[in-house]
Design a protein around this motif. Structure first.
Motif, mmCIF file in Angstrom:
data_model
loop_
_atom_site.group_PDB
_atom_site.id
_atom_site.type_symbol
_atom_site.label_atom_id
_atom_site.label_comp_id
_atom_site.label_asym_id
_atom_site.label_seq_id
_atom_site.Cartn_x
_atom_site.Cartn_y
_atom_site.Cartn_z
ATOM 1 N N GLY A 106 0.815 -1.216 0.000
ATOM 2 C CA GLY A 106 0.000 0.000 0.000
ATOM 3 C C GLY A 106 0.846 1.263 0.000
ATOM 4 O O GLY A 106 0.523 2.244 -0.681
ATOM 5 N N VAL A 107 1.942 1.246 0.742
ATOM 6 C CA VAL A 107 2.838 2.401 0.804
ATOM 7 C C VAL A 107 3.528 2.599 -0.547
ATOM 8 O O VAL A 107 3.653 3.729 -1.037
ATOM 9 N N ILE A 108 3.942 1.499 -1.162
ATOM 10 C CA ILE A 108 4.615 1.578 -2.460
ATOM 11 C C ILE A 108 3.655 2.121 -3.512
ATOM 12 O O ILE A 108 4.005 3.010 -4.293
ATOM 13 N N ARG A 109 2.430 1.597 -3.520
ATOM 14 C CA ARG A 109 1.439 2.069 -4.506
ATOM 15 C C ARG A 109 1.147 3.556 -4.325
ATOM 16 O O ARG A 109 0.996 4.295 -5.296
ATOM 17 N N GLU A 110 1.066 3.995 -3.086
ATOM 18 C CA GLU A 110 0.807 5.414 -2.819
ATOM 19 C C GLU A 110 1.963 6.280 -3.320
ATOM 20 O O GLU A 110 1.748 7.303 -3.965
ATOM 21 N N ARG A 111 3.181 5.857 -3.050
ATOM 22 C CA ARG A 111 4.349 6.640 -3.463
ATOM 23 C C ARG A 111 4.472 6.670 -4.988
ATOM 24 O O ARG A 111 4.743 7.715 -5.568
ATOM 25 N N VAL A 112 4.255 5.538 -5.639
ATOM 26 C CA VAL A 112 4.301 5.499 -7.106
ATOM 27 C C VAL A 112 3.171 6.349 -7.687
ATOM 28 O O VAL A 112 3.351 7.042 -8.683
ATOM 29 N N GLY A 113 2.000 6.327 -7.056
ATOM 30 C CA GLY A 113 0.884 7.181 -7.487
ATOM 31 C C GLY A 113 1.228 8.655 -7.405
ATOM 32 O O GLY A 113 0.858 9.439 -8.282
ATOM 33 N N GLU A 114 1.952 9.045 -6.357
ATOM 34 C CA GLU A 114 2.384 10.437 -6.223
ATOM 35 C C GLU A 114 3.369 10.813 -7.332
ATOM 36 O O GLU A 114 3.314 11.910 -7.884
ATOM 37 N N ILE A 115 4.277 9.888 -7.650
ATOM 38 C CA ILE A 115 5.232 10.136 -8.742
ATOM 39 C C ILE A 115 4.481 10.302 -10.062
ATOM 40 O O ILE A 115 4.769 11.212 -10.840
#
Length: 114
Positions: A92-101
Protein backbone atom coordinates in the motif's frame (compact mmCIF):
# COMPACT_ATOMS: atom_id res chain seq x y z
CA UNK A 1 42.30 -20.54 -26.04
CA UNK A 2 38.94 -21.91 -26.94
CA UNK A 3 35.87 -19.78 -26.26
CA UNK A 4 32.41 -20.35 -27.55
CA UNK A 5 30.71 -17.74 -29.67
CA UNK A 6 28.13 -17.37 -26.96
CA UNK A 7 30.76 -16.31 -24.40
CA UNK A 8 32.26 -13.77 -26.78
CA UNK A 9 28.97 -12.20 -27.80
CA UNK A 10 27.37 -12.00 -24.36
CA UNK A 11 26.17 -8.53 -23.54
CA UNK A 12 25.50 -7.72 -19.93
CA UNK A 13 21.80 -7.54 -19.23
CA UNK A 14 20.51 -5.57 -16.29
CA UNK A 15 19.62 -7.85 -13.42
CA UNK A 16 16.32 -6.74 -11.96
CA UNK A 17 15.34 -8.34 -8.66
CA UNK A 18 11.87 -6.81 -8.51
CA UNK A 19 9.36 -5.15 -10.78
CA UNK A 20 6.77 -2.40 -10.58
CA UNK A 21 4.20 -2.54 -13.38
CA UNK A 22 2.19 0.63 -13.79
CA UNK A 23 -1.00 0.14 -15.78
CA UNK A 24 -2.47 3.36 -17.10
CA UNK A 25 -6.19 3.40 -17.83
CA UNK A 26 -7.09 3.69 -21.48
CA UNK A 27 -9.60 6.56 -21.65
CA UNK A 28 -13.00 5.69 -23.03
CA UNK A 29 -13.96 7.69 -26.11
CA UNK A 30 -16.44 10.45 -25.38
CA UNK A 31 -19.41 10.94 -27.63
CA UNK A 32 -21.18 14.24 -28.06
CA UNK A 33 -24.11 15.02 -30.27
CA UNK A 34 -24.16 17.72 -32.91
CA UNK A 35 -27.38 18.27 -34.81
CA UNK A 36 -28.66 14.91 -33.63
CA UNK A 37 -25.62 12.95 -34.86
CA UNK A 38 -23.05 11.34 -32.57
CA UNK A 39 -19.49 12.68 -32.87
CA UNK A 40 -16.62 10.87 -31.16
CA UNK A 41 -14.10 13.15 -29.50
CA UNK A 42 -10.46 12.15 -29.97
CA UNK A 43 -8.73 10.32 -27.11
CA UNK A 44 -5.06 10.60 -26.24
CA UNK A 45 -2.68 8.18 -27.94
CA UNK A 46 -1.59 6.06 -24.96
CA UNK A 47 1.57 4.84 -26.70
CA UNK A 48 2.65 8.44 -27.16
CA UNK A 49 1.79 9.30 -23.56
CA UNK A 50 3.77 6.31 -22.27
CA UNK A 51 6.80 7.23 -24.40
CA UNK A 52 6.62 10.81 -23.10
CA UNK A 53 6.60 9.86 -19.40
CA UNK A 54 8.48 6.55 -19.37
CA UNK A 55 11.99 7.92 -18.75
CA UNK A 56 10.87 10.35 -16.02
CA UNK A 57 8.79 7.71 -14.22
CA UNK A 58 11.55 5.10 -14.44
CA UNK A 59 14.17 7.51 -13.10
CA UNK A 60 11.96 8.68 -10.23
CA UNK A 61 10.90 5.16 -9.18
CA UNK A 62 14.44 3.82 -9.40
CA UNK A 63 15.68 6.77 -7.35
CA UNK A 64 13.36 5.62 -4.55
CA UNK A 65 13.55 1.81 -4.91
CA UNK A 66 16.97 1.30 -6.50
CA UNK A 67 18.36 0.45 -9.92
CA UNK A 68 17.50 -3.23 -9.43
CA UNK A 69 13.81 -2.32 -9.75
CA UNK A 70 12.38 -2.71 -13.24
CA UNK A 71 9.62 -0.25 -14.15
CA UNK A 72 7.06 -1.16 -16.81
CA UNK A 73 4.38 1.17 -18.15
CA UNK A 74 1.45 -0.30 -20.06
CA UNK A 75 -2.00 0.77 -21.18
CA UNK A 76 -4.89 -1.24 -19.73
CA UNK A 77 -8.64 -1.03 -19.25
CA UNK A 78 -8.24 -0.25 -15.55
CA UNK A 79 -5.47 1.65 -13.78
CA UNK A 80 -3.38 -0.44 -11.41
CA UNK A 81 0.08 -0.72 -9.89
CA UNK A 82 1.37 -4.29 -9.65
CA UNK A 83 4.39 -5.37 -7.66
CA UNK A 84 6.61 -8.40 -8.21
CA UNK A 85 9.49 -9.32 -5.92
CA UNK A 86 10.49 -8.40 -2.40
CA UNK A 87 10.22 -4.81 -1.19
CA UNK A 88 11.06 -3.38 2.22
CA UNK A 89 7.80 -1.41 2.42
CA UNK A 90 4.23 -2.63 2.44
CA UNK A 91 2.46 -2.76 -0.95
CA UNK A 92 0.00 0.00 0.00
CA UNK A 93 2.84 2.40 0.80
CA UNK A 94 4.62 1.58 -2.46
CA UNK A 95 1.44 2.07 -4.51
CA UNK A 96 0.81 5.41 -2.82
CA UNK A 97 4.35 6.64 -3.46
CA UNK A 98 4.30 5.50 -7.11
CA UNK A 99 0.88 7.18 -7.49
CA UNK A 100 2.38 10.44 -6.22
CA UNK A 101 5.23 10.14 -8.74
CA UNK A 102 2.67 9.54 -11.52
CA UNK A 103 0.58 12.52 -10.45
CA UNK A 104 3.62 14.79 -10.41
CA UNK A 105 4.69 13.61 -13.86
CA UNK A 106 1.20 14.10 -15.34
CA UNK A 107 1.02 17.61 -13.83
CA UNK A 108 4.14 18.55 -15.82
CA UNK A 109 3.23 16.62 -18.98
CA UNK A 110 3.28 18.52 -22.25
CA UNK A 111 2.74 16.43 -25.38
CA UNK A 112 2.80 19.43 -27.67
CA UNK A 113 1.07 19.34 -31.02
CA UNK A 114 1.07 16.21 -33.15
Amino acid sequence: MIESAQDVNDTPTPAFTRQIEIRLAQPAPRVRYEKGKPVKEPTPDMDRVIRAIEDDITAAVQAVYGAETEVMLTAAKAADIRLTGTFQEKPGVIRERVGEILAGTFDNLDLGSE
